[in-house]
Write an enzyme that holds these catalytic residues in place. Structure first.
Site, PDB file in Angstrom:
ATOM      1  N   ASP A  40      -0.302  23.089 -11.102  1.00 37.14           N
ATOM      2  CA  ASP A  40      -0.801  22.193 -10.055  1.00 37.14           C
ATOM      3  C   ASP A  40      -2.020  22.835  -9.404  1.00 37.14           C
ATOM      4  OD1 ASP A  40       0.975  19.773  -8.412  1.00 37.14           O
ATOM      5  OD2 ASP A  40      -0.868  20.500  -7.467  1.00 37.14           O
ATOM      6  N   ASN A  93       1.016  14.713 -15.925  1.00 40.29           N
ATOM      7  CA  ASN A  93       1.464  13.904 -14.779  1.00 40.29           C
ATOM      8  C   ASN A  93       0.546  13.992 -13.564  1.00 40.29           C
ATOM      9  OD1 ASN A  93       3.757  12.823 -12.866  1.00 40.29           O
ATOM     10  ND2 ASN A  93       3.242  14.872 -12.086  1.00 40.29           N
ATOM     11  N   TYR A 159      -8.176   3.458 -10.479  1.00 39.57           N
ATOM     12  CA  TYR A 159      -6.797   3.848 -10.811  1.00 39.57           C
ATOM     13  C   TYR A 159      -6.278   2.994 -11.971  1.00 39.57           C
ATOM     14  CZ  TYR A 159      -1.941   5.278 -10.009  1.00 39.57           C
ATOM     15  OH  TYR A 159      -0.660   5.791 -10.153  1.00 39.57           O
ATOM     16  N   LYS A 163      -5.341   4.270 -15.711  1.00 48.05           N
ATOM     17  CA  LYS A 163      -3.961   4.176 -16.210  1.00 48.05           C
ATOM     18  C   LYS A 163      -3.882   3.299 -17.467  1.00 48.05           C
ATOM     19  CE  LYS A 163      -1.968   6.878 -13.135  1.00 48.05           C
ATOM     20  NZ  LYS A 163      -1.423   8.181 -13.536  1.00 48.05           N
ATOM     21  N   ILE A 192       6.538   4.334  -6.333  1.00 41.47           N
ATOM     22  CA  ILE A 192       7.602   5.337  -6.194  1.00 41.47           C
ATOM     23  C   ILE A 192       7.417   6.061  -4.865  1.00 41.47           C
ATOM     24  CG2 ILE A 192       8.651   7.374  -7.283  1.00 41.47           C
ATOM     25  CD1 ILE A 192       8.722   4.793  -9.053  1.00 41.47           C
ATOM     26  N   THR A 194       6.910   8.768  -3.089  1.00 46.84           N
ATOM     27  CA  THR A 194       6.486  10.176  -3.171  1.00 46.84           C
ATOM     28  C   THR A 194       5.321  10.370  -2.191  1.00 46.84           C
ATOM     29  OG1 THR A 194       4.687   9.890  -4.759  1.00 46.84           O
ATOM     30  CG2 THR A 194       6.907  10.121  -5.690  1.00 46.84           C
TER      31      THR A 194
HETATM   32  N1  LIG Z   1       4.051   7.353  -6.590  1.00 50.03           N
HETATM   33  C1  LIG Z   1       3.778   6.228  -7.235  1.00 50.03           C
HETATM   34  O1  LIG Z   1       3.927   5.113  -6.687  1.00 50.03           O
HETATM   35  C2  LIG Z   1       3.299   6.245  -8.664  1.00 50.03           C
HETATM   36  C3  LIG Z   1       3.356   5.055  -9.404  1.00 50.03           C
HETATM   37  C4  LIG Z   1       2.919   5.043 -10.719  1.00 50.03           C
HETATM   38  C5  LIG Z   1       2.405   6.205 -11.281  1.00 50.03           C
HETATM   39  N2  LIG Z   1       2.371   7.351 -10.552  1.00 50.03           N
HETATM   40  C6  LIG Z   1       1.788   8.527 -11.179  1.00 50.03           C
HETATM   41  O2  LIG Z   1       2.726   9.574 -11.210  1.00 50.03           O
HETATM   42  C7  LIG Z   1       2.024  10.818 -11.191  1.00 50.03           C
HETATM   43  C8  LIG Z   1       2.625  11.712 -10.121  1.00 50.03           C
HETATM   44  O3  LIG Z   1       2.449  11.101  -8.866  1.00 50.03           O
HETATM   45  P1  LIG Z   1       3.400  11.361  -7.607  1.00 50.03           P
HETATM   46  O4  LIG Z   1       3.751  10.043  -7.065  1.00 50.03           O
HETATM   47  O5  LIG Z   1       4.463  12.326  -7.946  1.00 50.03           O
HETATM   48  O6  LIG Z   1       2.311  11.985  -6.596  1.00 50.03           O
HETATM   49  P2  LIG Z   1       2.263  13.339  -5.765  1.00 50.03           P
HETATM   50  O7  LIG Z   1       1.049  13.230  -4.922  1.00 50.03           O
HETATM   51  O8  LIG Z   1       3.581  13.579  -5.100  1.00 50.03           O
HETATM   52  O9  LIG Z   1       2.066  14.459  -6.893  1.00 50.03           O
HETATM   53  C9  LIG Z   1       0.875  14.570  -7.631  1.00 50.03           C
HETATM   54  C10 LIG Z   1       0.615  16.042  -7.873  1.00 50.03           C
HETATM   55  O10 LIG Z   1      -0.581  16.150  -8.669  1.00 50.03           O
HETATM   56  C11 LIG Z   1      -1.344  17.214  -8.172  1.00 50.03           C
HETATM   57  N3  LIG Z   1      -2.742  17.033  -8.533  1.00 50.03           N
HETATM   58  C12 LIG Z   1      -3.602  16.077  -8.087  1.00 50.03           C
HETATM   59  N4  LIG Z   1      -4.828  16.274  -8.607  1.00 50.03           N
HETATM   60  C13 LIG Z   1      -4.745  17.385  -9.393  1.00 50.03           C
HETATM   61  C14 LIG Z   1      -5.673  18.099 -10.180  1.00 50.03           C
HETATM   62  N5  LIG Z   1      -6.971  17.744 -10.254  1.00 50.03           N
HETATM   63  N6  LIG Z   1      -5.247  19.173 -10.877  1.00 50.03           N
HETATM   64  C15 LIG Z   1      -3.951  19.570 -10.789  1.00 50.03           C
HETATM   65  N7  LIG Z   1      -3.024  18.951 -10.031  1.00 50.03           N
HETATM   66  C16 LIG Z   1      -3.421  17.872  -9.346  1.00 50.03           C
HETATM   67  C17 LIG Z   1      -1.125  17.194  -6.664  1.00 50.03           C
HETATM   68  O11 LIG Z   1      -1.420  18.445  -6.060  1.00 50.03           O
HETATM   69  C18 LIG Z   1       0.356  16.828  -6.576  1.00 50.03           C
HETATM   70  O12 LIG Z   1       1.181  17.980  -6.545  1.00 50.03           O
HETATM   71  C19 LIG Z   1       0.545  10.485 -10.967  1.00 50.03           C
HETATM   72  O13 LIG Z   1      -0.119  10.491 -12.224  1.00 50.03           O
HETATM   73  C20 LIG Z   1       0.604   9.073 -10.413  1.00 50.03           C
HETATM   74  O14 LIG Z   1      -0.577   8.349 -10.670  1.00 50.03           O
HETATM   75  C21 LIG Z   1       2.813   7.410  -9.263  1.00 50.03           C
END
Ligand SMILES: NC(=O)c1ccc[n+]([C@@H]2O[C@H](COP(=O)([O-])OP(=O)(O)OC[C@H]3O[C@@H](n4cnc5c(N)ncnc54)[C@H](O)[C@@H]3O)[C@@H](O)[C@H]2O)c1
Length: 252
Positions: A40, A93, A159, A163, A192, A194
């Site tokens: 990360d 991710n 976004y 995706k 989700i 988060t």
């Molecule tokens: N939360 C939602 O509603 C949702 C829905 C669909 C898809 N997603 C996808 O799931 C994945 C995880 O999201 P989440 O909800 O757990 O979010 P989150 O913000 O809790 O976690 C994302 C993590 O990615 C890290 N990150 C961001 N940019 C980075 C970079 N350049 N290099 C390394 N690390 C980096 C952040 O520090 C963080 O720890 C993402 O790809 C997001 O697009 C999330």
């Protein structure tokens, strides 16, 4: 630790594992016996996640990675391979929500930042992971897409475009590596609960909830469950496909 050690002797790299979905995936992989690299750009968060995994009896190392930087990704992938002597499982991710604005007003730098993270970051990861997974005798990859990998969403042009592109990248890599023992799939979460969603107020949250027929947001645990299935040998004939975990969002 659970008694199910289905990922014993497997090494996994999870990007974006300091928070949310990635953290839960890393934790569960370690619980099921994998040696996990928690990657990360939040270095402190990655360290804390790895320490918590080790404290629970699992195997984990933290590494700082910025997925927008190909050299940083290469270093994190090499670190994983060298530290644990192989690479079998990868979860690409790391992602950001990015700015919200209509396409005709979207900031150019905002666009570039989202594409760099959510699309280029997945390509750089695959670019360096696939040769080392091959060298390790095969494995399984999950790319984190989204319901916005097949649907548009007002205010999120970058976004949604990123995706969607992750789905194309997933299918192409799957076709290329299927005969050589690597499966590549995409997971498509609905909204989700988060830290990624933390920017919005209650009204926005209620709106997001209303988009899901189940009447709530999903949890990181529910996304991790599907992700671990796809990584496992239980999904041995599941390849190149896009898997919803969205409480019925896309069925409306
Ligand atoms: N939360 C939602 O509603 C949702 C829905 C669909 C898809 N997603 C996808 O799931 C994945 C995880 O999201 P989440 O909800 O757990 O979010 P989150 O913000 O809790 O976690 C994302 C993590 O990615 C890290 N990150 C961001 N940019 C980075 C970079 N350049 N290099 C390394 N690390 C980096 C952040 O520090 C963080 O720890 C993402 O790809 C997001 O697009 C999330």
């Amino acid at each position: 630790m659970t008694s199910t050690q289905e990922f014993a002797r497997k090494t996994a790299l999870v990007t974006g594992a300091a928070s949310g979905i990635g953290l839960e995936v890393a934790r569960r992989l370690a619980e099921a016996g994998a040696a996990v690299v928690v990657a990360d750009y939040n270095e402190q968060g990655a360290k804390e996640t790895a320490e918590a995994i080790v404290a629970a009896g699992g195997k984990a190392e933290a590494v700082r990675v910025d997925v927008t930087d190909p050299e940083s990704v290469r270093a994190a992938v090499d670190f994983t391979f060298q530290k644990f002597g192989g690479l079998h499982l990868a979860v690409n991710n790391a992602g950001i929500a990015g700015a919200s604005a209509p396409t005709g007003e979207y900031g150019i730098e905002d666009w570039q930042r989202v594409i760099d993270t959510n699309l280029n970051g997945v390509f750089y990861s695959l670019r360096y992971e696939l040769p080392l997974i091959l060298a390790s005798g095969g494995g399984s990859v999950v790319n984190m897409s989204s319901i916005l990998g097949t649907n548009g969403f007002a205010g999120s042009p970058a976004y949604s475009a990123a995706k969607h592109a992750v789905v194309g990248l997933t299918k192409t890599a799957a076709v290329e590596y299927a005969s050589r023992g690597i499966r590549v799939n995409a997971v498509a979460p609905g909204f989700i609960d988060t830290p990624l969603l933390s920017g919005g107020d209650q009204e926005k949250r209620d709106y997001l909830v209303s988009l899901h027929p189940q009447g709530r947001l999903g949890t990181a645990e529910e996304v991790a469950e599907l992700t671990l299935f796809l990584l496992s040998d239980r999904a041995s004939f599941v390849n190149g496909s896009y898997h919803l975990v969205d409480g019925g969002y896309a069925a409306r």
